[in-house]
Each structure stands twice: as C-alpha cells, then as structure tokens.
Design an enzyme around this catalytic site. Structure first.
Site, PDB file in Angstrom:
ATOM      1  CD  GLN A  75      -2.955  -0.575   0.037  1.00  0.00           C
ATOM      2  OE1 GLN A  75      -3.303   0.617  -0.397  1.00  0.00           O
ATOM      3  NE2 GLN A  75      -3.633  -1.667  -0.758  1.00  0.00           N
ATOM      4  CB  SER A  76       3.953   1.987  -1.936  1.00  0.00           C
ATOM      5  OG  SER A  76       4.687   3.106  -2.094  1.00  0.00           O
ATOM      6  CG  ASN A  77       0.717   6.713   0.881  1.00  0.00           C
ATOM      7  OD1 ASN A  77      -0.499   6.260   0.509  1.00  0.00           O
ATOM      8  ND2 ASN A  77       1.090   6.905   1.834  1.00  0.00           N
TER       9      ASN A  77
END
Length: 331
Positions: A75-77
């Site tokens: 869930q990398s921004n």
C-alpha cells in the site's frame, strides 16, 4: 533560497494550505495545532511524494528514460504517486511491492493504492518481506535494460538528495507561510519513514535559518537507525547548495515509540487519531504513515511534552487512499 538551478517538472498544486485546527486543539487542551496540507498536492489524491517526484522525474527526462522503476510496500503512497507522475509525463512505470505485513487479504493486496497503481497503467510484481529491496530494484532495472528499455530507478520513498529537494522547497514554502501569519510557531512534527521528507525539511529550515525544531515520528526503523539515516541524507542534500550551513547531529530528532506492532500494521493510537481527525476536522489520515505521526503528536500533548500556549505545525504527508486497503480495521 533559489531552487531554480535544479531540473524540475511541475506536478503538484503548490503551495499547499496551512490551516488552523481549532477543534482538535480544543479537544486535546494543549497547544494550538496547525496543519500543512501536503495531502493536497493534487497528483492522484496527493501526498508528500509529489514534491519529490517534481525533481526526480525531471532527472528521468534529462536522462532520456522510457521507464521509471521504484519499490515500496504493497500500500505504498510513493508507488501510487510515481505511477501517476509516469502516466502524466508519458513514461512506462514498473513497481516492486513488498508485502511487509504478510497479509493475504484481497482488500490489502488489490485495493487502495494498488487499485490506483493499475488505473495509472503501471505494472507491478510482489515481493515477500525482508529482501534487499534496493537490490531487487536494480536487478529488475537490469532486466528491462537487457530488453532494450532505458530505465530510471527511483529509490524507495524517492529518498535521495534529488528527491529531498522537494522537501527543501516545502520547508522554504512553509516558513514563508508562517511568516505571513505573524504568529510564532514552536514545533514542527511529521511522520518519518524513508528519510527524504525529514531530511529535506531539516535542510530547508537550515537554508532559511529557521529556529523551529523538527520532530519526526518514526513509522518503521528504531530511533538510532532512523536518525542516522536522516542525518546522512540531510548532509548529502545540503552538499547540493554552495556555501550551505552545516547540519548538526542534534538537528535530526526522531521519536520511534509509535510504530506499534510493525510497519504497515495499524496501531491503536493511529486508529484513534484517524477517527479523531475525521470527526473533529474532516481530515483523513492513513494507517501506515500520517496517522502514526498524528498519534505520536496526540500522545505527547497528553503527556505534557507540548503545552498550552505553544503552537505546533503538523505536516500532513497524505495517503488516505490506503484506508481502503485497511477497511476491516474500521468495521
């Protein structure tokens, strides 16, 4: 301080707002809290990585790259904003997503930031936890290069001296806004992970001689490791500027007591911070970064570390899209 000598491409909606949070301030009964809205940078719902990508993508253009590669957690921004920047500028984008939590839930693996990665046209591969992800990234780039694709590698979080320039710019921008308020600010607080945001802010404040101390609330690494990494990157970033002031080791401070069970695993304090800010100020935070930073600030206010009569600015680094990958925690 002039940043015009560095290659840069416009991606963000800048400057981002500086806002007072009266209801949260009243609820905590301590200092007056303000927020720097870097969740409003505009690129694919915004976030702090957009500032870094303005300088990183300009370098990719200068080098004639066709594809950008980067890595991050599932869930990398950063991965999401990199995919969006690549789409906007006509690059191919390939991502390596590390499952640091070990979760097998579809919500986590396929929703939130991952959904937006694919909508922006990026391709991705999963990796298990605890690999040398930078080496994995270099190996992936070598594979594409062997196929004739000219690549540009962006380190995790965009955290190198080029990327940190984005937060040098933010520090300068923020000090201008603070001066415009005519108010005295006593502390700056933000979530610190891959080092680039904190290193850039420390460097930016040094360049404009700001006396405001910066506190990073760690989301992953132990205190000594985090501070050492931020300090080293701050030094390298300041080396880009002729006659820059010296950064001292004591200028880099991180509190890493709010990580909880581990990186990417929501903490009780972080979940409380998400609900408080949503219900009191209409603001959304993500469970991985910004909420743990806010949780640290809230707890330190409750413990009397920051007192009534003081004024804090919290830098909101964005990431609310990740909430949709953690929906089960809010059931």
């Amino acid at each position: 301080m002039d940043l015009t000598s560095f290659p840069r491409v416009k991606l963000g909606h800048l400057p981002t707002p500086l806002e007072h949070l009266p209801r949260l301030s009243e609820a905590l009964g301590g200092p007056e809290i303000w927020i720097k809205r870097d969740d409003c940078t505009g690129l694919s719902t915004g976030g702090n990585k957009t500032r870094k990508l303005e300088f990183l993508m300009a370098e990719a253009i200068e080098q004639g790259a066709e594809m950008v590669l980067t890595q991050g957690a599932v869930q990398s921004n950063h991965a999401r904003q990199t995919a969006a920047a690549a789409a906007k500028l006509g690059f191919k984008c390939h991502l390596l997503l590390e499952n640091r939590t070990g979760s097998e839930e579809s919500l986590y693996l396929d929703n939130g930031n991952v959904l937006l990665d694919t909508l922006h046209g990026a391709t991705y591969e999963h990796r298990p936890a605890d690999l040398d992800m930078h080496q994995e990234l270099l190996d992936a780039a070598a594979k594409f290069e062997a196929e004739g694709v000219k690549t540009y590698v962006i380190p995790g979080g965009g955290s190198n001296p080029t990327g940190a320039l984005g937060y040098v710019n933010c520090g300068i921008e923020l000090m201008g806004q603070i001066n415009d308020t005519g108010l005295q600010f006593d502390h700056l607080i933000h979530a610190t992970g891959s080092q680039g945001t904190q290193a850039g802010l420390v460097a930016g404040f040094k360049l404009v001689s700001s006396p405001i101390p910066i506190l990073g609330i760690g989301v992953r690494a132990p205190k000594d490791k985090q501070e050492a990494a931020v300090f080293a990157l701050t030094q390298k970033t300041l080396e880009l500027f002729p006659n820059a002031p010296e950064v001292k080791r004591e200028d880099v401070v991180a509190n890493c007591n709010y990580v909880g069970e581990g990186y990417g695993i929501p903490s009780e304090g972080g979940l409380e911070a998400i609900r408080m800010c949503a219900e009191l100020e209409g603001l959304l935070f993500d469970p991985v970064y910004s909420a743990k930073g806010m949780a640290g600030m809230i707890d330190l206010i409750r413990k009397g570390e920051f007192k009534k009569g003081e004024r804090i600015v919290f830098v909101h680094t964005g990431g609310s899209v990740a909430l949709f990958g953690y929906q089960n925690y809010f059931a």
